[in-house]
Write a protein that holds these residues in place. Structure first.
Motif, mmCIF file in Angstrom:
data_model
loop_
_atom_site.group_PDB
_atom_site.id
_atom_site.type_symbol
_atom_site.label_atom_id
_atom_site.label_comp_id
_atom_site.label_asym_id
_atom_site.label_seq_id
_atom_site.Cartn_x
_atom_site.Cartn_y
_atom_site.Cartn_z
ATOM 1 N N CYS A 48 -28.180 37.626 11.166
ATOM 2 C CA CYS A 48 -29.269 37.590 10.192
ATOM 3 C C CYS A 48 -29.186 36.384 9.257
ATOM 4 O O CYS A 48 -30.105 36.115 8.509
ATOM 5 C CB CYS A 48 -29.288 38.863 9.360
ATOM 6 N N SER A 59 -30.485 29.642 6.322
ATOM 7 C CA SER A 59 -31.675 30.474 6.476
ATOM 8 C C SER A 59 -31.209 31.907 6.655
ATOM 9 O O SER A 59 -30.101 32.170 7.093
ATOM 10 C CB SER A 59 -32.543 30.011 7.645
ATOM 11 N N GLU A 60 -32.104 32.814 6.272
ATOM 12 C CA GLU A 60 -31.729 34.230 6.288
ATOM 13 C C GLU A 60 -32.932 35.067 6.683
ATOM 14 O O GLU A 60 -34.061 34.767 6.318
ATOM 15 C CB GLU A 60 -31.237 34.615 4.891
ATOM 16 N N SER A 61 -32.665 36.108 7.442
ATOM 17 C CA SER A 61 -33.699 37.061 7.830
ATOM 18 C C SER A 61 -33.441 38.345 7.064
ATOM 19 O O SER A 61 -32.333 38.866 7.075
ATOM 20 C CB SER A 61 -33.621 37.318 9.336
ATOM 21 N N ASP A 63 -35.313 41.144 7.497
ATOM 22 C CA ASP A 63 -35.801 42.325 8.216
ATOM 23 C C ASP A 63 -34.901 42.716 9.391
ATOM 24 O O ASP A 63 -35.267 43.530 10.213
ATOM 25 C CB ASP A 63 -37.244 42.107 8.700
ATOM 26 N N THR A 65 -33.978 40.841 11.914
ATOM 27 C CA THR A 65 -34.146 40.004 13.103
ATOM 28 C C THR A 65 -33.276 38.756 12.952
ATOM 29 O O THR A 65 -32.961 38.352 11.830
ATOM 30 C CB THR A 65 -35.618 39.590 13.300
ATOM 31 N N ALA A 67 -31.960 35.133 12.307
ATOM 32 C CA ALA A 67 -32.483 34.042 11.482
ATOM 33 C C ALA A 67 -32.971 32.917 12.384
ATOM 34 O O ALA A 67 -32.340 32.591 13.389
ATOM 35 C CB ALA A 67 -31.391 33.537 10.547
ATOM 36 N N SER A 68 -34.096 32.335 12.027
ATOM 37 C CA SER A 68 -34.678 31.261 12.823
ATOM 38 C C SER A 68 -33.956 29.943 12.578
ATOM 39 O O SER A 68 -33.676 29.570 11.437
ATOM 40 C CB SER A 68 -36.157 31.087 12.472
#
Length: 163
Positions: A48, A59-61, A63, A65, A67-68
């Motif tokens: 994440c 970067s961080e997700s 939800d 999912t 991380a992009s």
């Protein structure tokens, strides 16, 4: 992968050689780790967050999912295996790009300036080389106010060419 390449190197180098597998690329060829030291590192297992140098979260997700990292990966791939620390684009060639490209580029440069408000007061100089030797810059490259359209056209790939 949840760590960027520089962070992978930091983790690899911070771990003593004896903790790496004896066939690990770090021990055998001095390359980035390909054993469990890196593969099982907590940052590597965290899907994440994407970690950069010093363990900073790039970067961080939120939800759950992964991380992009598509943009990050695309930029690394654009530079390829070069050791370039800068991106230098001739102004005369940029002005020969389509207007919508120039508009997007200018927007990105404004975004860059806004993100780095305290840039150091340093400059850079470009040296022109050909076959590894320093050469005088061609006049067509420097004269962005009066572009040599023939020189520029000779370098441009036209649609349908090379297909």
């Amino acid at each position: 992968m949840s760590v960027d390449f520089p962070r992978g190197w930091e983790i690899t180098r911070a771990t003593e050689a004896e903790y790496h597998h004896n066939k690990c690329s770090f021990n055998t060829a001095g390359m980035i780790c390909d054993c469990n030291v890196l593969m099982r590192h907590p940052e590597m297992l965290d899907k994440c967050r994407f970690y950069g140098a010093g363990g900073e979260v790039l970067s961080e997700s939120y939800d759950g999912t992964p991380a992009s990292t598509e943009g990050y990966d695309a930029l690394w791939l654009w530079f390829g295996l070069s050791r370039s620390a800068f991106c230098v684009l001739p102004r005369v060639m940029m002005h020969d790009m389509p207007d919508h490209w120039q508009e997007r580029f200018a927007a990105l440069m404004r975004e860059w300036d806004e993100a780095w408000v305290s840039q150091p007061d340093i400059g850079a100089r470009v040296q022109i080389t050909q076959h590894g030797q320093l050469v005088k810059a061609p006049s067509w490259l420097l004269d962005y106010r009066h572009p040599d359209r023939l020189a520029l056209a000779s370098m441009r790939l036209r649609k349908g060419a090379g297909e």
